[in-house]
Design a protein around this motif. Sequence first.
Motif, PDB file in Angstrom:
ATOM      1  N   THR A 118       0.824  -1.195   0.000  1.00  0.00           N
ATOM      2  CA  THR A 118       0.000   0.000   0.000  1.00  0.00           C
ATOM      3  C   THR A 118       0.867   1.257   0.000  1.00  0.00           C
ATOM      4  O   THR A 118       2.067   1.205   0.245  1.00  0.00           O
ATOM      5  CB  THR A 118      -0.928   0.031   1.227  1.00  0.00           C
ATOM      6  N   VAL A 119       0.212   2.381  -0.266  1.00  0.00           N
ATOM      7  CA  VAL A 119       0.910   3.666  -0.347  1.00  0.00           C
ATOM      8  C   VAL A 119       1.600   4.013   0.970  1.00  0.00           C
ATOM      9  O   VAL A 119       2.728   4.516   0.991  1.00  0.00           O
ATOM     10  CB  VAL A 119      -0.082   4.772  -0.760  1.00  0.00           C
ATOM     11  N   GLY A 120       0.944   3.734   2.091  1.00  0.00           N
ATOM     12  CA  GLY A 120       1.510   4.087   3.383  1.00  0.00           C
ATOM     13  C   GLY A 120       2.815   3.386   3.688  1.00  0.00           C
ATOM     14  O   GLY A 120       3.656   3.902   4.442  1.00  0.00           O
ATOM     15  N   ALA A 121       3.013   2.212   3.112  1.00  0.00           N
ATOM     16  CA  ALA A 121       4.248   1.460   3.356  1.00  0.00           C
ATOM     17  C   ALA A 121       5.395   1.950   2.481  1.00  0.00           C
ATOM     18  O   ALA A 121       6.562   1.680   2.789  1.00  0.00           O
ATOM     19  CB  ALA A 121       4.017  -0.021   3.098  1.00  0.00           C
ATOM     20  N   ALA A 122       5.089   2.659   1.395  1.00  0.00           N
ATOM     21  CA  ALA A 122       6.118   3.054   0.434  1.00  0.00           C
ATOM     22  C   ALA A 122       7.220   3.910   1.050  1.00  0.00           C
ATOM     23  O   ALA A 122       8.409   3.642   0.838  1.00  0.00           O
ATOM     24  CB  ALA A 122       5.475   3.759  -0.762  1.00  0.00           C
ATOM     25  N   PRO A 123       6.899   4.963   1.828  1.00  0.00           N
ATOM     26  CA  PRO A 123       7.989   5.736   2.430  1.00  0.00           C
ATOM     27  C   PRO A 123       8.698   5.016   3.572  1.00  0.00           C
ATOM     28  O   PRO A 123       9.869   5.285   3.835  1.00  0.00           O
ATOM     29  CB  PRO A 123       7.285   7.011   2.930  1.00  0.00           C
ATOM     30  N   VAL A 124       8.012   4.104   4.260  1.00  0.00           N
ATOM     31  CA  VAL A 124       8.653   3.348   5.330  1.00  0.00           C
ATOM     32  C   VAL A 124       9.842   2.579   4.764  1.00  0.00           C
ATOM     33  O   VAL A 124      10.945   2.593   5.304  1.00  0.00           O
ATOM     34  CB  VAL A 124       7.658   2.384   6.000  1.00  0.00           C
ATOM     35  N   GLN A 125       9.610   1.929   3.647  1.00  0.00           N
ATOM     36  CA  GLN A 125      10.620   1.076   3.019  1.00  0.00           C
ATOM     37  C   GLN A 125      11.479   1.845   2.019  1.00  0.00           C
ATOM     38  O   GLN A 125      12.499   1.342   1.580  1.00  0.00           O
ATOM     39  CB  GLN A 125       9.905  -0.088   2.309  1.00  0.00           C
ATOM     40  N   ASN A 126      11.067   3.074   1.669  1.00  0.00           N
ATOM     41  CA  ASN A 126      11.691   3.801   0.563  1.00  0.00           C
ATOM     42  C   ASN A 126      11.814   2.849  -0.625  1.00  0.00           C
ATOM     43  O   ASN A 126      12.916   2.548  -1.103  1.00  0.00           O
ATOM     44  CB  ASN A 126      13.060   4.364   0.944  1.00  0.00           C
ATOM     45  N   ILE A 127      10.661   2.367  -1.081  1.00  0.00           N
ATOM     46  CA  ILE A 127      10.630   1.369  -2.147  1.00  0.00           C
ATOM     47  C   ILE A 127      11.382   1.875  -3.375  1.00  0.00           C
ATOM     48  O   ILE A 127      11.459   3.075  -3.637  1.00  0.00           O
ATOM     49  CB  ILE A 127       9.184   0.993  -2.527  1.00  0.00           C
ATOM     50  N   GLY A 128      11.926   0.935  -4.130  1.00  0.00           N
ATOM     51  CA  GLY A 128      12.667   1.306  -5.327  1.00  0.00           C
ATOM     52  C   GLY A 128      12.753   0.158  -6.303  1.00  0.00           C
ATOM     53  O   GLY A 128      12.661  -1.013  -5.910  1.00  0.00           O
ATOM     54  N   LEU A 154       5.926  15.461   7.441  1.00  0.00           N
ATOM     55  CA  LEU A 154       7.364  15.327   7.235  1.00  0.00           C
ATOM     56  C   LEU A 154       7.694  15.589   5.777  1.00  0.00           C
ATOM     57  O   LEU A 154       6.957  15.152   4.875  1.00  0.00           O
ATOM     58  CB  LEU A 154       7.853  13.921   7.593  1.00  0.00           C
ATOM     59  N   ASP A 155       8.811  16.278   5.542  1.00  0.00           N
ATOM     60  CA  ASP A 155       9.311  16.404   4.179  1.00  0.00           C
ATOM     61  C   ASP A 155      10.355  15.312   3.946  1.00  0.00           C
ATOM     62  O   ASP A 155      10.617  14.482   4.825  1.00  0.00           O
ATOM     63  CB  ASP A 155       9.868  17.805   3.921  1.00  0.00           C
ATOM     64  N   ALA A 156      10.979  15.324   2.790  1.00  0.00           N
ATOM     65  CA  ALA A 156      11.918  14.253   2.445  1.00  0.00           C
ATOM     66  C   ALA A 156      13.101  14.193   3.403  1.00  0.00           C
ATOM     67  O   ALA A 156      13.510  13.118   3.834  1.00  0.00           O
ATOM     68  CB  ALA A 156      12.407  14.444   1.012  1.00  0.00           C
ATOM     69  N   ALA A 157      13.649  15.351   3.755  1.00  0.00           N
ATOM     70  CA  ALA A 157      14.810  15.362   4.648  1.00  0.00           C
ATOM     71  C   ALA A 157      14.462  14.781   6.006  1.00  0.00           C
ATOM     72  O   ALA A 157      15.257  14.029   6.598  1.00  0.00           O
ATOM     73  CB  ALA A 157      15.336  16.794   4.798  1.00  0.00           C
ATOM     74  N   GLN A 158      13.275  15.089   6.516  1.00  0.00           N
ATOM     75  CA  GLN A 158      12.869  14.590   7.832  1.00  0.00           C
ATOM     76  C   GLN A 158      12.598  13.090   7.822  1.00  0.00           C
ATOM     77  O   GLN A 158      12.646  12.447   8.875  1.00  0.00           O
ATOM     78  CB  GLN A 158      11.628  15.347   8.304  1.00  0.00           C
ATOM     79  N   CYS A 159      12.312  12.529   6.654  1.00  0.00           N
ATOM     80  CA  CYS A 159      12.052  11.086   6.560  1.00  0.00           C
ATOM     81  C   CYS A 159      13.332  10.260   6.634  1.00  0.00           C
ATOM     82  O   CYS A 159      13.271   9.051   6.836  1.00  0.00           O
ATOM     83  CB  CYS A 159      11.311  10.765   5.256  1.00  0.00           C
ATOM     84  N   GLY A 160      14.477  10.895   6.468  1.00  0.00           N
ATOM     85  CA  GLY A 160      15.741  10.179   6.606  1.00  0.00           C
ATOM     86  C   GLY A 160      15.875   9.007   5.649  1.00  0.00           C
ATOM     87  O   GLY A 160      16.323   7.931   6.043  1.00  0.00           O
ATOM     88  N   ASP A 165      15.265   2.204   3.492  1.00  0.00           N
ATOM     89  CA  ASP A 165      15.348   2.652   4.875  1.00  0.00           C
ATOM     90  C   ASP A 165      14.698   4.025   5.023  1.00  0.00           C
ATOM     91  O   ASP A 165      14.612   4.800   4.059  1.00  0.00           O
ATOM     92  CB  ASP A 165      16.821   2.721   5.295  1.00  0.00           C
ATOM     93  N   SER A 166      14.254   4.309   6.238  1.00  0.00           N
ATOM     94  CA  SER A 166      13.675   5.611   6.572  1.00  0.00           C
ATOM     95  C   SER A 166      13.625   5.747   8.085  1.00  0.00           C
ATOM     96  O   SER A 166      13.921   4.794   8.823  1.00  0.00           O
ATOM     97  CB  SER A 166      12.258   5.746   5.997  1.00  0.00           C
ATOM     98  N   VAL A 167      13.224   6.921   8.560  1.00  0.00           N
ATOM     99  CA  VAL A 167      13.087   7.164   9.993  1.00  0.00           C
ATOM    100  C   VAL A 167      12.033   6.254  10.614  1.00  0.00           C
ATOM    101  O   VAL A 167      12.060   5.991  11.818  1.00  0.00           O
ATOM    102  CB  VAL A 167      12.746   8.659  10.230  1.00  0.00           C
ATOM    103  N   PHE A 168      11.123   5.718   9.791  1.00  0.00           N
ATOM    104  CA  PHE A 168      10.053   4.856  10.289  1.00  0.00           C
ATOM    105  C   PHE A 168      10.534   3.438  10.609  1.00  0.00           C
ATOM    106  O   PHE A 168       9.781   2.644  11.160  1.00  0.00           O
ATOM    107  CB  PHE A 168       8.905   4.791   9.277  1.00  0.00           C
ATOM    108  N   LYS A 169      11.774   3.119  10.265  1.00  0.00           N
ATOM    109  CA  LYS A 169      12.302   1.784  10.544  1.00  0.00           C
ATOM    110  C   LYS A 169      13.246   1.772  11.748  1.00  0.00           C
ATOM    111  O   LYS A 169      13.849   0.750  12.056  1.00  0.00           O
ATOM    112  CB  LYS A 169      13.025   1.232   9.310  1.00  0.00           C
ATOM    113  N   HIS A 170      13.351   2.906  12.414  1.00  0.00           N
ATOM    114  CA  HIS A 170      14.255   3.015  13.561  1.00  0.00           C
ATOM    115  C   HIS A 170      13.499   3.528  14.773  1.00  0.00           C
ATOM    116  O   HIS A 170      12.630   4.403  14.657  1.00  0.00           O
ATOM    117  CB  HIS A 170      15.417   3.961  13.239  1.00  0.00           C
ATOM    118  N   ARG A 171      13.844   3.004  15.915  1.00  0.00           N
ATOM    119  CA  ARG A 171      13.212   3.436  17.164  1.00  0.00           C
ATOM    120  C   ARG A 171      14.077   4.475  17.848  1.00  0.00           C
ATOM    121  O   ARG A 171      15.292   4.318  17.959  1.00  0.00           O
ATOM    122  CB  ARG A 171      12.985   2.241  18.097  1.00  0.00           C
ATOM    123  N   ALA A 172      13.430   5.524  18.338  1.00  0.00           N
ATOM    124  CA  ALA A 172      14.151   6.531  19.110  1.00  0.00           C
ATOM    125  C   ALA A 172      14.443   5.979  20.490  1.00  0.00           C
ATOM    126  O   ALA A 172      13.628   5.247  21.059  1.00  0.00           O
ATOM    127  CB  ALA A 172      13.309   7.805  19.223  1.00  0.00           C
TER     128      ALA A 172
END
Length: 362
Positions: A118-128, A154-160, A165-172
């Motif tokens: 789904t669309v929501g998973a695309a930035p989590v994984q930074n699909i390519g 979040l913009d692109a820079a904030q998504c890491g 990979d992205s900020v959504f795959k890491h725990r603070a």
Amino acid sequence: MLVEKNVSLQGWNTFGIAARARMLVRIRSVADLQQVLAHEALRRQPMFVLGGGSNIVLTGDVRALVLKVEIKGLRLAGETDRAWIVEAGAGEVWHEVVARTLAQGWPGLENLALIPGTVGAAPVQNIGAYGVELQDRFHSLSAVDLVSGQPFELDAAQCGFGYRDSVFKHRAPQLAGGEGKALSGRVLGMGLAGRALITHVRFLLPKAWRPELGYLELERKRSETGIAHPTAQQVFEWVCAIRRAKLPDPAVVGNAGSFFKNPTVTPEQCRDIIARDPKVVHYPMPDGRFKLAAGWLIDACGWKGKTVGKAGVYDRQALVLVNRGTPEDSVTGGEVMTLARAIQTSVYERFGIRLEPEPVVV
């Protein structure tokens, strides 16, 4: 708000693994999510966000409250002189969004056709795929903090974004006094895994479009067809044909797509491997390192077509692990991970490279 109990997840993970959710709520709007987070008992539950289930391996029943994201919608959110800004709901099927944007005359996502999920998973994984990553077409996203209930963007820079990979795959890390507080810039910079639910994603699609044909298989399609300057629709059709020829349809054969990331190595490591295995598939990267084809490494270790229990390696693409069971007698997450670990050991023993799995193991 309806809380469903003891729900089968077998149809909601593309591996087709039989598992159940103790409790599940369908999130069809931001208001649905706000209701959950305002509920005294539910908000105290550990939560698990589920989209299309295309990038997970379930190793047992899910005890956390499952938030099944089903937010729909596709619209032109704005435009500039150079690009269209297109917004999609996180619950939209990714491939359908790619096809619909092309039909609307908004090209740019065609190289990412047929990626499951789904669309929501695309930035989590930074699909390519085929020379394009989501970050190349990303504008921004909207999400909700699962602790405070506050929406944020979040913009692109904030998504890491990085390779898969992205900020959504890491725990603070735990911050003193931070539990239950709204997300701060400090937390955003360190990780959002388990902390946020993406509701909408916006894409920046170029008006001055040009085809991305850097991958060998696309160049081969251009040569075969004699089309020197393909349209976005033609690139879309080429990508679909290539993927269908070598990758199994999850609706027919359970799988989670590419199971391992393509490893990156230093020039020295690459030269060492080439000296031992001259046919190794490798690609130069902008930073001077080389990306190796994980599928080639796995195939070279003799795994293509092999089976362990009811988990197998796809006979056309060694990068894909598949479910060789039936709906009534499905592969288990344990069998999948046993096979994955055996492959990792083989590749490390032969090449000295540790393969990293792409799917999330639950």
